[in-house]
Design an enzyme around this catalytic site. Structure first.
Site, PDB file in Angstrom:
ATOM      1  N   ARG A  99       0.856  -1.179   0.000  1.00  0.00           N
ATOM      2  CA  ARG A  99       0.000   0.000   0.000  1.00  0.00           C
ATOM      3  C   ARG A  99       0.893   1.230   0.000  1.00  0.00           C
ATOM      4  O   ARG A  99       1.783   1.356   0.841  1.00  0.00           O
ATOM      5  CB  ARG A  99      -0.882  -0.025   1.247  1.00  0.00           C
ATOM      6  CG  ARG A  99      -1.712   1.218   1.504  1.00  0.00           C
ATOM      7  CD  ARG A  99      -2.552   1.031   2.774  1.00  0.00           C
ATOM      8  NE  ARG A  99      -3.353   2.195   3.080  1.00  0.00           N
ATOM      9  CZ  ARG A  99      -2.960   3.188   3.884  1.00  0.00           C
ATOM     10  NH1 ARG A  99      -1.777   3.153   4.460  1.00  0.00           N
ATOM     11  NH2 ARG A  99      -3.757   4.207   4.115  1.00  0.00           N
ATOM     12  N   HIS A 143      -2.647  11.261   0.299  1.00  0.00           N
ATOM     13  CA  HIS A 143      -2.319  10.986   1.705  1.00  0.00           C
ATOM     14  C   HIS A 143      -1.737  12.258   2.336  1.00  0.00           C
ATOM     15  O   HIS A 143      -0.532  12.353   2.579  1.00  0.00           O
ATOM     16  CB  HIS A 143      -1.330   9.812   1.775  1.00  0.00           C
ATOM     17  CG  HIS A 143      -1.169   9.212   3.140  1.00  0.00           C
ATOM     18  ND1 HIS A 143      -1.229   7.863   3.372  1.00  0.00           N
ATOM     19  CD2 HIS A 143      -0.948   9.782   4.348  1.00  0.00           C
ATOM     20  CE1 HIS A 143      -1.040   7.622   4.669  1.00  0.00           C
ATOM     21  NE2 HIS A 143      -0.864   8.764   5.275  1.00  0.00           N
ATOM     22  N   GLU A 189      -7.655   9.279   5.612  1.00  0.00           N
ATOM     23  CA  GLU A 189      -7.950   9.952   6.880  1.00  0.00           C
ATOM     24  C   GLU A 189      -8.482  11.382   6.739  1.00  0.00           C
ATOM     25  O   GLU A 189      -7.903  12.321   7.308  1.00  0.00           O
ATOM     26  CB  GLU A 189      -6.696  10.002   7.770  1.00  0.00           C
ATOM     27  CG  GLU A 189      -6.122   8.662   8.112  1.00  0.00           C
ATOM     28  CD  GLU A 189      -4.859   8.741   8.988  1.00  0.00           C
ATOM     29  OE1 GLU A 189      -4.317   9.842   9.183  1.00  0.00           O
ATOM     30  OE2 GLU A 189      -4.428   7.693   9.477  1.00  0.00           O
ATOM     31  N   ASN A 331      -7.743   3.077   9.316  1.00  0.00           N
ATOM     32  CA  ASN A 331      -6.449   3.096   9.984  1.00  0.00           C
ATOM     33  C   ASN A 331      -6.755   3.016  11.467  1.00  0.00           C
ATOM     34  O   ASN A 331      -7.613   3.745  11.964  1.00  0.00           O
ATOM     35  CB  ASN A 331      -5.696   4.386   9.654  1.00  0.00           C
ATOM     36  CG  ASN A 331      -5.370   4.500   8.176  1.00  0.00           C
ATOM     37  OD1 ASN A 331      -5.635   3.571   7.403  1.00  0.00           O
ATOM     38  ND2 ASN A 331      -4.808   5.624   7.769  1.00  0.00           N
ATOM     39  N   TYR A 333      -5.082   2.335  15.491  1.00  0.00           N
ATOM     40  CA  TYR A 333      -3.911   2.121  16.345  1.00  0.00           C
ATOM     41  C   TYR A 333      -4.239   1.964  17.820  1.00  0.00           C
ATOM     42  O   TYR A 333      -3.407   1.483  18.570  1.00  0.00           O
ATOM     43  CB  TYR A 333      -2.936   3.300  16.204  1.00  0.00           C
ATOM     44  CG  TYR A 333      -2.293   3.401  14.834  1.00  0.00           C
ATOM     45  CD1 TYR A 333      -1.120   2.702  14.556  1.00  0.00           C
ATOM     46  CD2 TYR A 333      -2.854   4.169  13.828  1.00  0.00           C
ATOM     47  CE1 TYR A 333      -0.514   2.786  13.320  1.00  0.00           C
ATOM     48  CE2 TYR A 333      -2.258   4.253  12.570  1.00  0.00           C
ATOM     49  CZ  TYR A 333      -1.096   3.559  12.318  1.00  0.00           C
ATOM     50  OH  TYR A 333      -0.511   3.636  11.083  1.00  0.00           O
ATOM     51  N   GLU A 404      -4.188   0.454   7.949  1.00  0.00           N
ATOM     52  CA  GLU A 404      -2.987   0.753   8.740  1.00  0.00           C
ATOM     53  C   GLU A 404      -3.195   0.223  10.141  1.00  0.00           C
ATOM     54  O   GLU A 404      -4.241   0.467  10.750  1.00  0.00           O
ATOM     55  CB  GLU A 404      -2.744   2.270   8.862  1.00  0.00           C
ATOM     56  CG  GLU A 404      -2.116   2.902   7.669  1.00  0.00           C
ATOM     57  CD  GLU A 404      -1.796   4.380   7.888  1.00  0.00           C
ATOM     58  OE1 GLU A 404      -1.604   4.806   9.039  1.00  0.00           O
ATOM     59  OE2 GLU A 404      -1.759   5.108   6.875  1.00  0.00           O
TER      60      GLU A 404
END
Ligand code: NAG
Ligand code: NAG
Ligand code: NAG
Ligand code: NAG
Ligand code: NAG
Ligand code: NAG
Ligand code: NAG
Length: 515
Positions: A99, A143, A189, A331, A333, A404
């Site tokens: 990616r 991005h 995002e 994404n 985390y 991600e």
């Protein structure tokens, strides 16, 4: 015994131990599920002034000294020159998909109009290197690195002019690269882009207004601009999806989707106020992007609280947006704890974050902040599982890609390459993804962030996330596999009979032997 013989024997032992190890394997996932890793253009390429590329808003941002460690992406991981070596590393690890994103200002130095042939050649060469190895491409059109020239000309994402320029840029990318790309993501995002870039000002283009900014912004309006920026991103996304579907998809057989930044939200108590606050955070942070793309309009609670600050969609815009995805990429985390902060709605001057009327913290007892900070990381693999299940239940069971996930930390010599904490995080999040699939979620892929160490948008080079270590102090930017690269490789090359997630002690052993 020599080195490689010992390693071979160790691997054999690991194979034999397979049945005794409690873990998961590549073979536990559906065969059409894809495992990969990623980078992005500004964070990876460097070569910022080479072969006709013009600055993006991130070049401007870093040269104003706005990164925490005052670093820049001028050279970054030097991917502009080292892409062939990196494609080989992809084969070494055995990733099934890669990616990355395309730099708009490398393709169109003026933002639109004349195409830069050398920009096309770079991406064609890179793409060929990857595709010839049997690795699929998941490509992001944008991005965070908008051409500075469009920011200067009309304010970038604040202007509706951006919609047609983004479409023109996307058209070139589809035409030139689309035969080789299996999955396109339009904008990465939008939620973080708008909050960082237009509310707190900690991301390019560093716009914010008193008293809301967390940096010295020279201009901006934190109360209105985040809403306007995302509105234009959504309109641009919808147009580009429509372009791909009408002009390219039949011949190129790819898929196209939207991405958003996610974290799971826990109410800090079971009071109805905190539970409602958690839902409000969900709607403001994620529904902001997801509801228009899935249902064609913003969440009701956003309309109620933001009122006239939130732009409206016309019915034709709404129709174009609704269903404008083949998949949704997230994404992810961390998780956050949320408590109610409704009193803030009595204030007449409110930024986006105040409109959310909630405090966000990293634990149920931490001193919570009303500001959004994506660097507050609380590893919580169950949170990813909950997020995937929530998306299935509330957004029509879409195909989902974890685009991600990873664990970024400031590494010293002893932890940089011997990154046991990253191995633990990746394996736990991959297990959580499998649990979600077992509960019926249509998850189609998982991408580790990042394939190699890159310039990180929040922390520069002070924190790294890669499977490969890059020595940024060495002008040759040498790459060294971390323990996590070896672990991921072992997991990916395992089949249903072999060991996927292997015991940590074995990994340590293997790591020492192969050094
Ligand atoms: C903002 O500018 C002031 C004065 O120049 C300086 O003291 C302060 O450190 C700056 N703050 C940030 C976050 O850059
Ligand atoms: C932000 O925009 C709103 C609406 O146009 C306006 O009322 C407000 O004064 C602006 N704030 C700043 C700091 O310019
Ligand atoms: C809320 O209630 C649930 C179910 O009873 C419980 O599992 C959870 O721990 C409670 N949460 C808090 C923060 O008290
Ligand atoms: C959007 O439409 C609603 C309902 O028609 C209206 O109340 C609101 O003021 C409009 N907002 C904007 C920004 O035009
Ligand atoms: C918050 O909770 C954690 C674990 O639940 C505990 O270790 C920590 O001391 C607590 N912090 C405060 C400020 O109470
Ligand atoms: C390196 O980092 C680890 C984890 O943060 C820490 O435990 C260790 O003490 C550090 N070592 C040195 C030499 O700073
Ligand atoms: C790697 O780090 C772990 C602790 O995180 C330690 O136990 C181990 O000995 C280290 N291995 C090497 C080869 O340094």
């Amino acid at each position: 015994m020599n080195h490689s013989l010992r390693l071979l024997l160790l691997l054999l032992c690991l194979q034999l131990a397979a049945d005794e190890v409690i873990g998961i394997t590549r073979g536990d996932f559906p065969s059409d599920f894809v495992f990969g890793a990623g980078t992005s253009s500004y964070q990876y390429e460097g070569g910022v002034a080479e072969d006709g590329r013009t600055p993006s808003i991130w070049d401007t941002f870093v040269h104003e000294g706005r990164t925490r460690d005052k670093s820049t992406g001028d050279v970054a991981s030097d991917g502009y020159h080292k892409y062939k070596e990196d494609a080989k590393l992809m084969t070494d690890v055995g990733i099934e998909a890669y990616r990355f994103s395309i730099s708009w200002s490398r393709i169109l130095p003026n933002g639109r109009g004349a195409v830069n042939p050398k920009g096309l050649i770079y991406y064609k060469n890179f793409i060929n290197e990857i595709v010839k190895r049997g690795i699929r491409l998941h490509v992001n059109l944008h991005h965070l690195d908008l051409p500075q020239i469009l920011q200067d000309e009309y304010g970038g994402w604040l202007s509706p002019n951006i919609v047609d320029d983004f479409k023109e840029y996307a058209d070139i990318c589809f035409k030139e690269f689309g035969d080789q790309v299996s999955h396109w993501t339009t904008i990465v995002e939008p939620n973080v882009y708008a909050l960082g870039g237009y509310d707190s000002g900690i991301f390019a283009p560093a716009r914010c207004s008193y008293p809301f900014g967390r940096t010295n912004c020279t201009a901006g309006n934190s109360t209105t601009e985040p809403y306007i920026a995302v509105h234009n991103m959504l309109l641009a996304h919808a147009k580009v999806v429509n372009l791909y579907r009408t002009k390219y998809q039949d011949n190129q057989n790819g898929q196209i989707g939207m991405n958003f930044y996610s974290f799971w939200v826990y109410p800090t108590s079971n009071s109805s106020d905190d539970i409602e606050a958690a839902q409000r955070v969900f709607d403001f942070q994620f529904g902001w992007v997801l509801n228009p793309v899935v249902f064609g309009d913003y969440p009701k609670i956003m309309k109620k609280i933001a009122g006239s600050k939130l732009p409206n969609f016309t019915s034709s815009q709404s129709n174009l947006l609704r269903g404008s995805y083949d998949f949704i990429g997230l994404n992810h985390y961390s998780s956050a704890f949320v408590s109610d902060n409704s009193d803030i709605l009595k204030e007449s001057l409110r930024d986006f974050t105040s409109d959310m009327a909630a405090r966000l913290g990293t634990s149920s007892n931490s001193s919570a902040s009303t500001q959004f900070d994506p660097s507050h990381v609380v590893l919580d693999p169950i949170g990813l599982q909950k997020m995937l299940e929530y998306l299935k239940q509330n957004y029509g069971d879409p195909p989902l890609y974890v685009e991600e996930n990873g664990y970024c930390f400031g590494a010293n010599i002893s932890t940089a390459v011997n990154d046991t904490a990253r191995v633990d995080a990746l394996s736990d999040y991959i297990k959580a993804t499998l649990e979600a699939i077992r509960s019926g979620v249509n998850a189609k892929g998982y991408f580790a962030w990042s394939f190699i160490d890159v310039f990180e948008y929040l922390n520069g080079y002070k924190s790294s996330c890669g499977l490969y270590h890059v020595d940024f102090a060495d002008e040759l930017r040498p790459r060294t596999p971390k323990l996590s690269a070896r672990w991921y490789s072992n997991f990916l090359k395992s089949d249903s009979k072999a060991v996927g997630i292997i015991e940590r002690s074995d990994l340590q052993h293997m790591f020492r032997l192969s050094q």
